[in-house]
Design a protein around this motif. Structure first.
Motif, short mmCIF file in Angstrom:
data_model
loop_
_atom_site.label_atom_id
_atom_site.label_comp_id
_atom_site.label_asym_id
_atom_site.label_seq_id
_atom_site.Cartn_x
_atom_site.Cartn_y
_atom_site.Cartn_z
N LEU A 1 -4.76 -16.36 -4.70
CA LEU A 1 -3.72 -16.29 -5.73
C LEU A 1 -2.54 -15.46 -5.25
CD1 LEU A 1 -5.90 -16.00 -8.92
CD2 LEU A 1 -4.41 -17.88 -8.28
N LYS A 2 -2.86 -14.45 -4.48
CA LYS A 2 -1.78 -13.61 -3.96
C LYS A 2 -0.87 -14.45 -3.08
CE LYS A 2 -2.96 -9.23 -3.21
NZ LYS A 2 -3.77 -8.30 -2.37
N MET A 3 -1.52 -15.28 -2.25
CA MET A 3 -0.74 -16.12 -1.37
C MET A 3 0.12 -17.11 -2.17
SD MET A 3 -2.40 -17.67 1.99
CE MET A 3 -2.81 -19.28 1.41
N MET A 4 -0.47 -17.64 -3.20
CA MET A 4 0.23 -18.63 -4.00
C MET A 4 1.43 -18.03 -4.72
SD MET A 4 -0.93 -21.60 -3.73
CE MET A 4 -1.39 -21.35 -2.06
N SER A 5 1.36 -16.72 -4.93
CA SER A 5 2.44 -16.12 -5.71
C SER A 5 3.69 -15.91 -4.86
CB SER A 5 1.98 -14.79 -6.31
OG SER A 5 1.64 -13.93 -5.25
N LYS A 6 3.54 -16.04 -3.53
CA LYS A 6 4.73 -15.95 -2.68
C LYS A 6 5.61 -17.17 -2.94
CE LYS A 6 2.49 -13.85 1.24
NZ LYS A 6 1.88 -14.31 2.47
N PRO A 7 6.90 -16.98 -2.90
CA PRO A 7 7.75 -18.16 -3.11
C PRO A 7 7.60 -19.14 -1.95
CG PRO A 7 9.06 -16.26 -2.48
CD PRO A 7 7.68 -15.75 -2.70
N PHE A 8 7.66 -20.37 -2.29
CA PHE A 8 7.45 -21.41 -1.28
C PHE A 8 8.46 -22.52 -1.49
CE2 PHE A 8 5.16 -24.99 0.64
CZ PHE A 8 4.87 -24.43 1.87
N PRO A 9 9.60 -22.38 -0.82
CA PRO A 9 10.65 -23.37 -1.07
C PRO A 9 10.23 -24.76 -0.61
CG PRO A 9 11.22 -21.97 0.79
CD PRO A 9 9.97 -21.39 0.19
N ALA A 10 10.75 -25.74 -1.30
CA ALA A 10 10.34 -27.12 -1.06
C ALA A 10 10.65 -27.55 0.36
CB ALA A 10 11.03 -28.05 -2.05
N ARG A 11 11.65 -26.92 0.95
CA ARG A 11 12.06 -27.40 2.28
C ARG A 11 10.98 -27.15 3.31
NH1 ARG A 11 13.28 -23.06 5.28
NH2 ARG A 11 13.63 -21.44 3.77
N MET A 12 10.10 -26.17 3.00
CA MET A 12 9.01 -25.90 3.92
C MET A 12 8.05 -27.08 4.05
SD MET A 12 9.13 -22.46 4.70
CE MET A 12 7.50 -21.77 4.75
N GLN A 13 8.09 -27.92 3.06
CA GLN A 13 7.16 -29.05 3.10
C GLN A 13 7.72 -30.21 3.93
OE1 GLN A 13 6.04 -30.29 -0.78
NE2 GLN A 13 5.26 -28.29 -1.34
N ASP A 14 9.03 -30.17 4.16
CA ASP A 14 9.65 -31.32 4.80
C ASP A 14 9.03 -31.61 6.14
OD1 ASP A 14 11.15 -31.49 2.66
OD2 ASP A 14 13.06 -30.89 3.59
N GLY A 15 8.82 -32.87 6.38
CA GLY A 15 8.30 -33.29 7.67
C GLY A 15 6.81 -33.06 7.81
N ILE A 16 6.22 -32.33 6.88
CA ILE A 16 4.78 -32.12 6.97
C ILE A 16 4.07 -32.82 5.83
CG2 ILE A 16 2.94 -30.42 6.97
CD1 ILE A 16 5.66 -28.69 7.91
N SER A 17 4.25 -32.30 4.66
CA SER A 17 3.58 -32.96 3.55
C SER A 17 4.53 -33.86 2.78
CB SER A 17 2.94 -31.94 2.62
OG SER A 17 3.93 -31.14 2.06
N THR A 18 5.81 -33.81 3.11
CA THR A 18 6.70 -34.86 2.61
C THR A 18 7.57 -35.30 3.76
OG1 THR A 18 8.44 -33.30 2.02
CG2 THR A 18 6.86 -33.85 0.31
N TRP A 19 7.86 -36.58 3.77
CA TRP A 19 8.70 -37.11 4.83
C TRP A 19 9.99 -37.63 4.24
CZ3 TRP A 19 4.68 -40.67 7.65
CH2 TRP A 19 3.86 -39.87 8.46
#
Ligand code: SF4
Ligand SMILES: [Zn+2]
Ligand SMILES: [Zn+2]
Lengths: 398, 802
Positions: free
Chosen positions: B723-741
């Motif tokens: 949960l601690k990890m999840m609470s860090k902000p995670f901008p959508a751009r981090m997903q680009d090319g990996i979990s979204t193309w």
């Protein structure tokens, strides 16, 4: 239908829509309510629940005596309790005590009612009688329509008998049929008996096999459990003797997996073997095949005739063993000639055939025949030309 | 996001995908779908929940439809009305996007169909509560003969919404486009035309039809609704993890004394009606009789969309045969029915459990009542014909009779795959008999066989349909593609764990032996307390059964566990009553939204576990207490297990465990409804440890070895960390090319694949069918990218520390 999703409804009580009375689970209360209902019900039919439980002769009710049994006699289908039957009919045949009936009944024909609806009870008895006579099978008929018509007629007769329509006429028809087809009726009846027997035998066998299979599955499961247990003990033992934990565990798993695979493979093999054997010995065809007509045996196959029926017989002469002619005497004895399989008779035969050839031919006949043929050939030829023309037309057409 | 054309070429097929970004698994899914369609076979696909399964499916198939000249029709079957509506909305958006991109509106029709109850507009009929009443009342307002009567000048009621349809062109009752159910209702109200019949009649002219399973699977309905669909239709069963049960239910019939009594009354009514008709209109009966003699099926029967009832699955050859002579006449037939009902009543009187096969039932029936098998087979059909001839309007009164007739037909048609079970008592402790005759279908393949026989491509898909090979086995088909996709994630956004021990190190299990052990119950309680403390907002707990839930809750009450939970969360409970449950759900949602937080205690086979999503804060933790096995003492289940063992060689334990795990997976999937969602999944039972490979691939691949044998304390620690990890902000751009193309990523990927293939070509390793991009290649790619990301992640962290 939605058995899988619906939780079981609480069985506590049901409200009767007509009386608004809540029927409880208690049996006795239920009965009293039933009587209550029938009071509300203006037109109570004879099979109503309330009358169902009271003997019309002695008026004793099941409410008071739960073990009360009712019997009927197929003579008139009037219902009465067992003790009434004993009382009235023990000393031989007597009249039915129900008012307006008065038919003579015998004790031994009293029996328990199978169906709740007495009309159906009677109907089934009649059907039994009709069915014993009209027992034709579908195979007896040329077409399905004929069979269906037959069924329809039988049903008409049955219906008349049940509802007392045209009794006399119907009975006459019935009797006439029975007399006319006595033998077939007998045969079909026997066939039916046989069928029933083989069916019940097959059922029994089926049940037994199912039991065996169940048993086998259970054994297999137990076996597996035992093995797992053994394996675990084995692992523990080896651990105790100081082996490396991880390798032991891995190995144990492997062994177990292999065992299971082996067993599965063996079972599969066994099954295939069994299936093959079944197919071989024809044991799979245990069930009865119905609806087969008796088949004619095919005629034994004729020997092969390579000439397609054309027979070569010498019709103008008979070949003799020996001909007195100088020219062939030498060859007959000469080893050089006979060694190769040469037979002088072949020579003689050939010469004779040549001599007689053409004797059966009449030139005049041949000529007329030929002329006729030529004519028809021409006709075909023109027809062909016509077609060709049309084709050409088609081709040139846009 | 830039509005760029996400034109996604799955090989040579141009696919328009209505979002700027695509998930790798969506791409893989589409590749496999196309492979199936090209090969012309069936497939089983498992796609993680919340990864846009529906939209991928629709965009590929619509593209396929529009690209190839055959324009194969799509039949999309879903389970619930809300899912149907969702799919329709999705389709509508897709078509709009396509129109925008292509610059023209394609000639396209997409319609949804549900029951009359949901689609009726008639002011008084639509107010009826029960679906079957709506159906029956509608029929009496729309049947063909009612119309005739009206034309003859008799005073009968008709439905104006229905009649208006006849004024329109029959192939253009509604303009082209995609119509949601809501839209249909509105359009219908505007034009005063019935949405239900509009949809029904337009089905042959639609490109996409979206409706419920039953329209295809229930042979009683399918015959009527889905008859005209052609062979090359593409059939999709979505959320199909329960399809075998749907199949079985659609062919099972339960008879009670009550329903038999009603059926008997129905038969008596019919008899009366026949006598009446004989007096007034004998010709009609004679007419029917003549038709039956010749074995002609009513010519208009085929077209009569409102046939009162139709026949259960009958083999075709039988349908062509003439009705047997002894039930041809109407009065003969009613007598026949009565006799059969009487027989059933006598069977009900037996006070011990009986289970028998159809042949033995038939043998006994014949012995007692001289009813042969053949006329029995024609029962349902003969009844339909009779009801039509008699022009009955109050059809709902004959429902029980129809049930009996259907039963008669089924029992005489199928020798295997069915079993009759008579249970005289409701439970083992009951003393007053309340007999139920279960005519239960054991073989799911029977109901679905016509579908597989008829349609060349059937796609079975769901979020949780593992193990994949079980379904072809149970449903009796062969699949050309079987695939399960993992979920590509840029970070680990859900945490599956198996808790096998309590904090006191004793094992926990809901198994039969330890069920009432207070220590186990206490350990479960502790787990609940700990998890409810650390979970933000909503938490869902699943129990194997109502019975067990009640028992555990009452022990928790006395142990004071509920009080501790109460401190951090509201406690709500699911009950078998659906209204109570929906109230509880509403409260639950409010509590989650306003920050109070709540725990919902529910049952793994209940309503909540199947249809309700707990996305985002509505469900951060799901806790499965115990393995949700079925109640194995049920005779019906036992019979089915035996059948599966003997026919399909599926072992009893294998099936039970499969069934338990598919329900468990359903429960777990409830909390993760998308890639931006996160949640904890706890399976609390020692028996889960051995079953982890039966979980869907996307869950089991995220379940680490170290997380599969935890104690309560370890689980709590891991959850906290997560949960601690999840609470860090995670901008959508981090997903680009990996979990979204994006489109470029996709093209990049395609280039890679192509290069790969070229290399293979050079090596001369190409075998014939390699023109297809296989889903697994795609997934392998994505996985690799994900691994790369792992390193990046660490680097990021390092940077931040600096
Ligand atoms: S025709 Fe349509 S609007 Fe009329 S009663 Fe039937 S369902 Fe309702
Ligand atoms: Zn008496
Ligand atoms: Zn009498």
């Amino acid at each position: 239908m939605s058995r899988f999703t619906q939780p079981k409804a609480a069985p506590v009580s049901k409200r009767d829509p007509r009386t608004g009375v809540v029927q409880s689970q208690d049996g006795e209360l239920l009965h009293s309510h039933m009587r209550l209902m029938s009071l509300h019900d203006g037109k109570s039919i004879p099979t109503d629940n309330a009358t169902l439980d009271v003997c019309p002769v002695c008026k004793s009710a099941r409410y008071m005596n739960p073990s009360l049994r009712f019997l009927v006699n197929p003579e008139c289908y009037h219902k009465m309790c067992e003790s009434c039957v004993d009382r009235i009919f023990s000393h031989g045949p007597a009249a039915c005590p129900i008012k307006g009936c008065g038919r003579t009944l015998r004790k031994h024909r009293f029996r328990e009612q199978t169906f709740e609806d007495i009309k159906v009870e009677r109907e089934v008895d009649i059907r039994k009688k009709v069915g014993a006579t009209f027992n034709r099978r579908e195979e007896d008929f040329e077409t399905l329509l004929a069979y269906n018509d037959y069924l329809n007629d039988v049903e008409d007769i049955t219906f008349n008998l049940i509802n007392g329509i045209d009794l006399e006429d119907t009975n006459r028809k019935f009797e006439a049929y029975a007399r006319a087809h006595g033998k077939e009726i007998e045969e079909n009846a026997q066939m039916a008996v046989q069928e029933r027997q083989s069916f019940s035998a097959a059922q029994k066998l089926e049940r037994q096999q199912a039991r065996e299979r169940r048993e086998a599955a259970r054994r297999e499961e137990e076996e597996e459990k035992r093995e797992v247990e053994e394996n675990r003990r084995d692992v523990l033992n080896r651990l105790a003797s100081g082996a490396d934990a991880e390798t032991v565990a891995k190995e144990g798993q492997r062994v177990q997996l292999k065992k299971r695979m082996d067993r599965q493979a063996a079972a599969e093999r066994q099954r295939q073997l069994q299936a093959a054997e079944d197919a071989h010995s024809g044991r799979t065809s245990k069930f009865v095949i119905k609806g087969l007509k008796t088949k004619q045996k095919p005629e034994p196959e004729a020997p092969v005739d390579p000439f397609g029926g054309l027979r070569l017989v010498d019709s103008y002469f008979t070949l003799q063993d020996d001909y007195v002619w100088e020219g062939i005497q030498e060859a007959r004895k000469d080893v050089k000639q006979t060694a190769g399989g040469y037979d002088v008779r072949d020579y003689a035969h050939r010469s004779l055939v040549a001599a007689f050839s053409g004797l059966g031919v009449f030139v005049a006949d041949e000529v007329t025949e030929r002329d006729k043929l030529a004519q028809s050939d021409e006709a075909v030829g023109t027809a062909r030309a016509d077609v060709g023309l049309k084709d050409a037309d088609l081709m040139t057409a846009p | 996001m830039s509005d760029q054309v996400a034109k996604d070429y799955t090989q040579d097929l141009p696919v328009l995908f209505p979002y700027p970004r695509i998930y790798p698994e969506q791409y893989a899914y589409m590749c496999d779908l196309k492979r199936t369609l090209d090969a012309g076979g069936h497939c089983v696909l498992e796609m993680p929940s919340g990864t846009g399964k529906t939209v991928s499916l629709l965009s590929l198939i619509v593209a396929y439809q529009q690209f190839y000249p055959e324009h194969r029709k799509l039949i999309y079957c879903s389970r619930t009305m809300s899912e149907i509506e969702k799919a329709l909305a999705e389709l509508k958006a897709l078509m709009k996007y396509r129109a925008d991109q292509l610059g023209e509106v394609e000639d396209f029709r997409g319609l949804g169909l549900t029951s009359r109850k949901n689609l009726c507009l008639h002011p008084s009929v639509k107010r009826e509560k029960s679906g079957s009443v709506v159906d029956a009342r509608c029929r009496s307002l729309t049947a063909g003969f009612v119309k005739e009567q009206k034309e003859r000048g008799e005073d009968v009621d008709l439905c104006i919404y229905h009649d208006n349809l006849d004024l329109l062109e029959p192939h253009n009752l509604i303009p082209p486009g995609v119509w949601t159910l809501d839209g249909m209702l509105r359009y219908g109200e505007q034009q005063k035309q019935c949405p239900y019949f509009t949809a029904r009649r337009m089905m042959p002219f639609c490109n996409v039809i979206i409706y419920s399973y039953h329209y295809l699977l229930d042979p009683k309905i399918a015959e009527r609704v889905s008859r005209e669909l052609s062979k090359d239709c593409i059939v999709v069963f979505d959320e199909a993890h329960n399809i075998d049960n749907v199949c079985i239910e659609s062919l099972s019939i339960d008879l009670t004394e009550e329903s038999l009594r009603k059926a008997g009354r129905g038969a008596a009514n019919l008899e009366r009606k026949i006598t009446e008709m004989k007096a007034t209109d004998a010709d009609k009966l004679q007419n029917e009789y003549a038709k039956l003699v010749e074995g002609l099926r009513d010519a208009d029967q085929a077209r009569d969309e409102e046939a009162f009832m139709s026949n259960p699955a009958l083999p075709d050859d039988l349908l062509k045969e003439a009705v047997p002579g002894n039930i041809r006449r109407a009065e003969h037939f009613t007598a026949f029915l009565k006799r059969f009902i009487e027989y059933l009543k006598t069977r009900m009187k037996v006070l011990h459990v009986i289970s028998e096969t159809p042949p033995s039932f038939l043998a006994h029936l014949k012995e007692l009542t001289f009813i042969e098998k053949k006329p029995l087979r024609f029962c349902a059909e003969r009844l339909t014909s009779l009801v039509r001839t008699l022009e009955l309007t109050n059809i709902e009164d004959y429902q029980p009779l129809q049930e009996v007739a259907t039963f008669a037909t089924l029992v005489a048609t199928y020798e295997t795959g069915f079993l009759l079970i008579l249970e005289p008592y409701e439970s083992d402790t009951a003393t007053v008999p309340n007999p139920i005759l279960h005519f239960t279908c054991l073989d799911a393949a029977i109901a679905i066989k016509p579908v597989f026989d008829r349609f060349s491509s059937v796609i079975i898909t769901s979020g949780t349909i593992s193990p994949l090979e079980m379904y072809p086995k149970m449903l009796g088909f062969t699949s050309v593609v079987q695939e399960s996709y993992a979920m590509t994630l840029a970070r680990r956004s859900f945490l599956p764990m198996i808790v096998t021990r309590g904090s006191d190190q004793s094992q926990i299990s809901s198994g039969f032996q330890t069920r009432d052990d207070p220590q186990v119950v206490r350990n479960y309680g502790n787990l609940l307390i700990e998890m409810s403390k650390l979970t933000p907002d909503g938490m869902v707990v699943f129990f194997p059964s109502y019975l067990y839930m009640e028992r555990v809750i009452s022990s928790w009450q006395s142990m004071g566990i509920l009080d501790s939970v109460w401190k951090s969360k509201l406690i709500l409970v699911e009950t078998p009553d659906s209204q109570e449950t929906s109230l509880a759900l509403e409260t639950y949602r409010t509590a989650c939204s306003n920050g109070r937080g709540a725990v919902l205690l529910c049952v793994a086979r209940g309503k909540v576990s199947e249809g309700i999503d707990f996305d985002h804060h509505y469900g951060r933790t799901v806790l499965c207490i115990g393995v949700p096995f079925q109640y194995t003492e049920s005779r019906i289940l036992k019979a089915r297990l035996e059948f599966l063992r003997e026919t399909y060689r599926i072992r009893e334990n294998d099936f039970l465990s499969f069934d338990a795990m598919r329900h468990c997976a359903q429960c777990l999937g409830r909390v993760l409804r998308g890639k931006d969602d996160y949640g904890i999944m706890v399976m609390a039972d020692k028996r889960f440890a051995k079953k982890r490979n039966q979980l869907p691939k996307w869950i089991s691949s995220a379940l680490l070895e170290s997380d599969s044998q935890m104690s309560v304390d370890q689980a709590v620690a891991a959850s906290k960390k997560f949960l601690k990890m999840m609470s860090k902000p995670f901008p959508a751009r981090m997903q680009d090319g990996i979990s979204t193309w994006s489109y470029e990523d996709l093209m990049e990927h395609k280039r890679k694949i192509e290069a790969e293939r070229d290399r293979e070509v050079k090596n001369g390793e190409v075998n014939g069918d390699d023109h297809h991009i296989h889903g697994d290649v795609v997934m392998a790619e994505a996985q690799a990218a994900e691994d790369d990301m792992g390193i990046n992640d660490d680097m990021d962290a390092a940077m931040m520390e600096l």
